[in-house]
Design a protein around this motif. Structure first.
Motif, PDB file in Angstrom:
ATOM      1  N   ALA A   1      20.989  69.883 -46.637  1.00  0.00           N
ATOM      2  CA  ALA A   1      21.044  69.886 -48.097  1.00  0.00           C
ATOM      3  C   ALA A   1      19.925  70.759 -48.674  1.00  0.00           C
ATOM      4  N   GLU A   2      18.744  70.683 -48.079  1.00  0.00           N
ATOM      5  CA  GLU A   2      17.632  71.510 -48.552  1.00  0.00           C
ATOM      6  C   GLU A   2      17.925  72.989 -48.351  1.00  0.00           C
ATOM      7  N   VAL A   3      18.481  73.317 -47.208  1.00  0.00           N
ATOM      8  CA  VAL A   3      18.808  74.721 -46.933  1.00  0.00           C
ATOM      9  C   VAL A   3      19.934  75.197 -47.847  1.00  0.00           C
ATOM     10  N   SER A   4      20.957  74.380 -48.022  1.00  0.00           N
ATOM     11  CA  SER A   4      22.080  74.757 -48.881  1.00  0.00           C
ATOM     12  C   SER A   4      21.637  74.940 -50.325  1.00  0.00           C
ATOM     13  N   GLY A   5      20.691  74.133 -50.766  1.00  0.00           N
ATOM     14  CA  GLY A   5      20.194  74.256 -52.127  1.00  0.00           C
ATOM     15  C   GLY A   5      19.580  75.624 -52.391  1.00  0.00           C
ATOM     16  N   VAL A   6      18.893  76.165 -51.390  1.00  0.00           N
ATOM     17  CA  VAL A   6      18.299  77.494 -51.522  1.00  0.00           C
ATOM     18  C   VAL A   6      19.381  78.571 -51.412  1.00  0.00           C
ATOM     19  N   ALA A   7      20.293  78.401 -50.461  1.00  0.00           N
ATOM     20  CA  ALA A   7      21.332  79.402 -50.215  1.00  0.00           C
ATOM     21  C   ALA A   7      22.263  79.566 -51.409  1.00  0.00           C
ATOM     22  N   THR A   8      22.440  78.512 -52.196  1.00  0.00           N
ATOM     23  CA  THR A   8      23.322  78.599 -53.351  1.00  0.00           C
ATOM     24  C   THR A   8      22.584  78.946 -54.632  1.00  0.00           C
ATOM     25  N   PHE A   9      21.262  79.079 -54.559  1.00  0.00           N
ATOM     26  CA  PHE A   9      20.467  79.392 -55.751  1.00  0.00           C
ATOM     27  C   PHE A   9      20.314  80.894 -55.944  1.00  0.00           C
ATOM     28  N   TYR A  10      20.063  81.627 -54.854  1.00  0.00           N
ATOM     29  CA  TYR A  10      19.792  83.063 -54.931  1.00  0.00           C
ATOM     30  C   TYR A  10      21.069  83.869 -54.696  1.00  0.00           C
ATOM     31  N   THR A  11      21.294  84.851 -55.565  1.00  0.00           N
ATOM     32  CA  THR A  11      22.554  85.598 -55.501  1.00  0.00           C
ATOM     33  C   THR A  11      22.638  86.567 -54.326  1.00  0.00           C
ATOM     34  N   GLN A  12      21.523  86.878 -53.680  1.00  0.00           N
ATOM     35  CA  GLN A  12      21.603  87.753 -52.508  1.00  0.00           C
ATOM     36  C   GLN A  12      22.155  87.015 -51.290  1.00  0.00           C
ATOM     37  N   TYR A  13      22.235  85.704 -51.354  1.00  0.00           N
ATOM     38  CA  TYR A  13      22.850  84.941 -50.274  1.00  0.00           C
ATOM     39  C   TYR A  13      24.294  84.650 -50.646  1.00  0.00           C
ATOM     40  N   LYS A  14      25.207  84.975 -49.752  1.00  0.00           N
ATOM     41  CA  LYS A  14      26.629  84.788 -49.995  1.00  0.00           C
ATOM     42  C   LYS A  14      27.146  83.609 -49.191  1.00  0.00           C
ATOM     43  N   ARG A  15      27.915  82.735 -49.837  1.00  0.00           N
ATOM     44  CA  ARG A  15      28.515  81.609 -49.136  1.00  0.00           C
ATOM     45  C   ARG A  15      29.970  81.878 -48.797  1.00  0.00           C
ATOM     46  N   HIS A  16      30.368  83.106 -48.879  1.00  0.00           N
ATOM     47  CA  HIS A  16      31.731  83.519 -48.567  1.00  0.00           C
ATOM     48  C   HIS A  16      31.651  84.909 -47.953  1.00  0.00           C
ATOM     49  N   PRO A  17      32.655  85.339 -47.204  1.00  0.00           N
ATOM     50  CA  PRO A  17      32.608  86.663 -46.580  1.00  0.00           C
ATOM     51  C   PRO A  17      32.350  87.763 -47.604  1.00  0.00           C
ATOM     52  N   ASN A  18      31.376  88.593 -47.315  1.00  0.00           N
ATOM     53  CA  ASN A  18      30.984  89.680 -48.212  1.00  0.00           C
ATOM     54  C   ASN A  18      31.436  91.009 -47.640  1.00  0.00           C
ATOM     55  N   GLY A  19      31.651  91.972 -48.513  1.00  0.00           N
ATOM     56  CA  GLY A  19      32.065  93.291 -48.057  1.00  0.00           C
ATOM     57  C   GLY A  19      30.946  94.046 -47.364  1.00  0.00           C
ATOM     58  N   ASP A  20      31.308  95.157 -46.756  1.00  0.00           N
ATOM     59  CA  ASP A  20      30.300  96.004 -46.107  1.00  0.00           C
ATOM     60  C   ASP A  20      29.320  96.568 -47.121  1.00  0.00           C
TER      61      ASP A  20
END
Length: 285
Positions: free
Chosen positions: A81-100
């Motif tokens: 939960a702590e890690v997910s909270g950070v991953a969903t806060f910053y826009t440079q981290y993608k929670r879905h497949p990102n393009g090249d």
């Protein structure tokens, strides 16, 4: 692991695909663990390494996967939960497949006025995708950016955080078409080529690619103010400047300075209010 590109879901991609939770292979896990150890060793507190570790797993999977979240949590002794909270806060981290290539069009005030809105509308229609969506071939993820911090070159587009200055709808359409077709693309400033999203994620994790010193960092427009200041002999208060120089820099008159007039240069914005009251005591802080 299958990559599912397409339109955003109602949850805004907060939930990772189920296949992204499949465990890493032994070979990948061994390499990832070794590199994570190098990253963690740079910090006095292990949890401080979370941001670069998220970039590291993103460089492996192309986005922050469920297994990447688990890996970071185990490595740093945190909860998922702590890690997910950070991953969903910053826009440079993608929670879905990102393009090249993440193509970010600035539509903040200055870029918008200079044509950023038209660039966005044209490129979005050309690619058939909206904000934070990816083309079906997995090449381009399009983003509407609040500010690319390059107002002196407005309107600005970034590709994997490399600058493309003074853009037009036509030049940006050519840019995305070249990226999709594999034509080599060089940014306006910086390195001689644009790296892929996973390559850039690895750099952000703290593993240099040797391109940091390539090209021009600050162009002529960025240095214009410095050139004028040097030509006119302007200096900042406290750096050998006289009252006239300080007046030009702060708007404070020489008479006001002599009388003890305070400026934002002298007083920190968060300084407590210690003005004396009429009875000689300090006012409430």
């Amino acid at each position: 692991m299958v990559n599912h590109y397409g339109e955003q879901t109602a949850s805004g991609h907060l939930h990772v695909p189920s296949e992204s939770k499949e465990p890493y292979s032994a070979e990948v896990l061994e390499r990832l663990s070794a590199e994570a150890e190098q990253v963690v060793a740079r910090y006095p507190q292990p949890r401080s390494a979370l941001l670069p570790l998220l970039h590291l797993v993103q460089s492996v999977d192309g986005y922050v996967t469920g297994r990447g979240i688990d890996f970071c949590a185990r490595t740093l002794g945190l909860t998922t939960a702590e890690v997910s909270g950070v991953a969903t806060f910053y826009t440079q981290y993608k929670r879905h497949p990102n393009g090249d290539y993440t193509v970010g069009v600035c539509t903040n005030t200055l870029c918008a006025v200079m044509g950023g809105d038209q660039i966005w509308e044209t490129v979005s229609e050309h690619l058939g995708i909206g904000h934070d969506e990816t083309t079906e071939d997995g090449k381009i993820t399009l983003e509407r950016i609040e500010c690319n911090a390059a107002c002196d070159y407005a309107p600005v587009v970034m590709t994997n955080w490399e600058f493309f200055d003074n853009q037009t709808p036509e030049s940006t359409v050519r840019l995305v078409d070249d990226l999709r077709s594999g034509v080599p693309v060089a940014p306006t400033r910086g390195p001689s080529r644009v790296c892929t999203f996973t390559q850039v994620s690895r750099v952000l994790a703290g593993f240099p690619d040797g391109l940091a010193d390539e090209g021009v960092g600050a162009g002529a427009a960025s240095l214009r103010g410095l050139e004028v200041a040097r030509r006119e002999g302007w200096t900042a208060p406290g750096e050998g400047g006289d009252a006239q120089t300080a007046t030009a820099a702060t708007g404070t008159t020489a008479e006001g300075m002599a009388a003890g007039e305070q400026t934002s240069v002298d007083t920190p914005a968060n300084a407590p209010d210690e003005r004396p009251t009429s009875d000689g005591t300090e006012a409430d802080k």
